[in-house]
Design a protein around this motif. Structure first.
Motif, short mmCIF file in Angstrom:
data_model
loop_
_atom_site.label_atom_id
_atom_site.label_comp_id
_atom_site.label_asym_id
_atom_site.label_seq_id
_atom_site.Cartn_x
_atom_site.Cartn_y
_atom_site.Cartn_z
N MET A 94 27.59 62.01 66.55
CA MET A 94 26.26 62.35 67.05
C MET A 94 26.43 62.98 68.43
SD MET A 94 22.91 59.95 67.41
CE MET A 94 21.43 60.51 68.27
N HIS A 95 26.28 64.28 68.50
CA HIS A 95 26.55 65.03 69.71
C HIS A 95 25.27 65.42 70.44
CE1 HIS A 95 30.46 66.60 67.61
NE2 HIS A 95 30.52 65.33 67.93
N TYR A 96 25.25 65.29 71.76
CA TYR A 96 24.15 65.84 72.56
C TYR A 96 24.29 67.36 72.60
CZ TYR A 96 28.02 65.96 75.79
OH TYR A 96 29.25 66.19 76.33
N ALA A 130 22.69 66.52 67.55
CA ALA A 130 23.13 66.92 66.21
C ALA A 130 23.94 65.79 65.60
CB ALA A 130 23.97 68.18 66.28
N ILE A 131 23.53 65.35 64.42
CA ILE A 131 24.30 64.35 63.68
C ILE A 131 25.13 65.11 62.66
CG2 ILE A 131 24.22 62.24 62.31
CD1 ILE A 131 21.50 61.67 63.55
N ARG A 132 26.35 65.43 63.05
CA ARG A 132 27.15 66.38 62.29
C ARG A 132 27.67 65.82 60.97
NH1 ARG A 132 26.87 70.51 65.56
NH2 ARG A 132 27.03 70.18 67.82
N ASP A 133 27.60 64.50 60.79
CA ASP A 133 27.99 63.91 59.51
C ASP A 133 27.23 64.55 58.35
OD1 ASP A 133 29.18 60.80 60.35
OD2 ASP A 133 27.96 61.90 61.79
N TYR A 134 26.00 64.98 58.62
CA TYR A 134 25.13 65.45 57.55
C TYR A 134 25.15 66.97 57.37
CZ TYR A 134 23.21 60.82 58.62
OH TYR A 134 23.05 59.49 58.88
N LEU A 135 26.00 67.64 58.12
CA LEU A 135 25.98 69.10 58.12
C LEU A 135 26.53 69.67 56.81
CD1 LEU A 135 25.37 71.58 59.93
CD2 LEU A 135 27.77 71.53 60.60
N GLU A 136 25.78 70.60 56.21
CA GLU A 136 26.27 71.33 55.04
C GLU A 136 27.10 72.52 55.53
OE1 GLU A 136 22.89 72.36 52.72
OE2 GLU A 136 22.48 70.30 52.10
N ARG A 140 23.14 77.23 56.63
CA ARG A 140 22.04 76.51 55.99
C ARG A 140 21.91 75.17 56.71
NH1 ARG A 140 23.62 75.53 50.22
NH2 ARG A 140 21.84 74.11 50.37
N PRO A 141 21.38 75.18 57.92
CA PRO A 141 21.31 73.91 58.69
C PRO A 141 20.55 72.84 57.92
CG PRO A 141 20.80 75.78 60.08
CD PRO A 141 20.85 76.31 58.68
N ASN A 142 21.18 71.71 57.75
CA ASN A 142 20.62 70.61 57.00
C ASN A 142 19.53 69.93 57.83
OD1 ASN A 142 20.27 68.03 55.79
ND2 ASN A 142 22.26 68.21 54.82
N LEU A 143 18.39 69.64 57.22
CA LEU A 143 17.31 68.98 57.94
C LEU A 143 17.74 67.64 58.52
CD1 LEU A 143 14.25 69.65 55.61
CD2 LEU A 143 14.65 70.60 57.86
N ARG A 144 18.64 66.96 57.86
CA ARG A 144 19.07 65.64 58.33
C ARG A 144 19.91 65.73 59.61
NH1 ARG A 144 21.64 61.65 54.38
NH2 ARG A 144 23.09 63.34 53.95
N VAL A 145 20.43 66.91 59.91
CA VAL A 145 21.21 67.10 61.13
C VAL A 145 20.30 67.27 62.34
CG1 VAL A 145 22.91 68.58 62.29
CG2 VAL A 145 23.08 68.17 59.83
N ARG A 148 15.55 64.91 62.84
CA ARG A 148 15.38 63.45 62.76
C ARG A 148 14.47 62.98 63.89
NH1 ARG A 148 19.25 61.59 59.07
NH2 ARG A 148 18.78 59.44 59.66
N ASP A 149 13.62 62.02 63.57
CA ASP A 149 12.70 61.48 64.57
C ASP A 149 13.46 61.04 65.82
OD1 ASP A 149 10.85 61.81 62.57
OD2 ASP A 149 10.43 59.67 62.29
N THR A 150 12.91 61.37 66.97
CA THR A 150 13.40 60.98 68.31
C THR A 150 14.65 61.70 68.76
OG1 THR A 150 14.87 59.09 67.78
CG2 THR A 150 12.49 58.63 67.90
N CYS A 151 15.16 62.65 67.99
CA CYS A 151 16.46 63.23 68.32
C CYS A 151 16.41 64.48 69.18
CB CYS A 151 17.25 63.51 67.03
SG CYS A 151 18.13 62.04 66.44
N THR A 152 15.24 64.80 69.72
CA THR A 152 15.17 65.93 70.64
C THR A 152 14.35 65.57 71.87
OG1 THR A 152 15.29 67.42 68.73
CG2 THR A 152 14.81 68.43 70.86
N PRO A 153 14.93 64.87 72.83
CA PRO A 153 14.25 64.68 74.11
C PRO A 153 13.99 66.04 74.76
CG PRO A 153 16.18 63.27 73.93
CD PRO A 153 16.25 64.23 72.79
#
Length: 253
Positions: A94-96, A130-136, A140-145, A148-153
Motif C-alpha cells: 500500500m503505497h502513498y 495505491a493498493i498495488r496487490d489488486y493491480l491488473e 486498465r486501472p483496477n477500481l480496487r487499487v 477505496r473508501d478513505t484512500c485519498t486524503p
C-alpha cells in the motif's frame, strides 16, 4: 489566499489561517485541533493520472506512457487532513502518492494549451494511496487499487491560482513517521497541467470544481498500520494522515 473547509460544532465552515489558529467564515477563532478537516473542495468529477512522472514509471518497471493514463475517482475515496485511511488486512503493498491537484474554476471545453491556466481556480495536495496487490495493469486501472473508501486524503488548503507563480516548478515531499521518503518536482511531469486540460477538454466538458490529480514522482514505499504520512507541496501545504487497520473501521474482512 488559501482556505480550508472544516466542520465545527455541527456546521461546515470555510476557514483561513490566523496566527496559528483558524478563523471561521463567521469570524470565530478556533484551534486547528478543535475542528474536523474536510476536503477543501467538494469533489465533483475527479481525474487521476497514472505514471505521469517518468522516474516513477521506471521505479515500477514500466515505460513512460505516450498518452495520458487517466482514470476517475469516486467521492467516497476522499477524506480530509488528519483523518485515517484504512489499510485492508490482506494488503501487502500500500503505497502513498503525493500529488499536486489542479481545481477547475469554470466550464472548459476545447481549451487550447496556452489558455489552460485561465480555467484553473487553484491548487491543493492529495495523497492518492495505491493498493498495488489488486493491480491488473496500468492501462486498465483496477477500481480496487484506486477507488477505496478513505484512500485519498486531500487538503488541508485550497490555494488560489494567482498565488502560485508556476505550478510546474513546485517541490513535492513525503515523510513517513517524520522520515523523508519521497522528494521530487512538478517539473518532471510527463504531461503538464496545460496539456492535461487541453487533452481532457478536447473530448469532454470540465466543470467548476472538477479536479485533476497529476501523478506522483518516484519514492513510493509501503505503509503499515500506525504510520503517519505527511505529503507536502511547496507553496500549497502539508497534508497529514494516519494508516489504520480494519478494526478501526469495524471491518472484519
Amino acid at each position: 489566499m488559501k482556505t480550508a473547509r472544516v466542520a465545527y460544532l455541527g456546521a461546515i465552515h470555510h476557514a483561513t489561517e490566523a496566527d496559528g489558529r483558524l478563523k471561521l467564515d463567521d469570524g470565530r477563532l478556533v484551534g486547528e485541533d478543535d475542528v474536523v478537516w474536510l476536503p477543501p473542495v467538494e469533489p465533483k468529477t475527479v481525474f487521476a493520472l497514472g505514471l505521469n512522472y517518468s522516474d516513477h514509471a521506471k521505479e515500477l518497471t514500466f515505460k513512460a506512457p505516450e498518452e495520458p493514463l487517466v482514470f476517475l475517482k469516486g467521492p467516497n475515496t476522499f477524506i480530509g487532513h488528519r483523518a485515517e485511511t484504512r489499510r485492508p488486512a490482506d494488503a501487502t503493498n500500500m503505497h502513498y502518492e503525493c500529488e499536486l491537484v489542479a481545481v477547475i474554476g469554470r466550464k472548459a471545453r476545447n481549451v487550447k494549451r496556452e489558455d489552460a491556466y485561465d480555467y484553473v481556480a487553484g491548487y491543493t495536495v492529495a495523497n492518492d494511496y495505491a493498493i498495488r496487490d489488486y493491480l491488473e495493469n496500468y492501462y486498465r486501472p483496477n477500481l480496487r487499487v484506486k477507488n477505496r473508501d478513505t484512500c485519498t486524503p486531500i487538503g488541508p488548503w485550497f490555494v488560489d491560482a494567482e498565488d502560485i507563480a508556476d505550478p510546474m516548478k513546485l517541490g513535492l515531499k513525503t515523510y513517513v513517521n517524520g522520515q523523508l521518503t519521497q522528494e521530487g518536482t512538478t517539473q518532471d511531469m510527463i504531461f503538464s497541467i496545460p496539456f492535461l486540460i487541453e487533452y481532457l477538454s478536447g473530448f469532454m466538458t470540465l466543470n467548476e470544481g472538477d479536479m485533476i490529480l497529476t501523478g506522483t514522482p518516484k519514492g513510493t514505499v509501503n505503509t503499515v498500520v500506525g504510520d503517519e504520512v505527511a505529503t507536502e507541496i511547496e507553496g500549497i501545504g502539508r497534508l497529514v494522515n494516519t494508516i489504520a487497520g480494519d478494526d478501526a473501521f469495524n471491518i472484519s474482512k
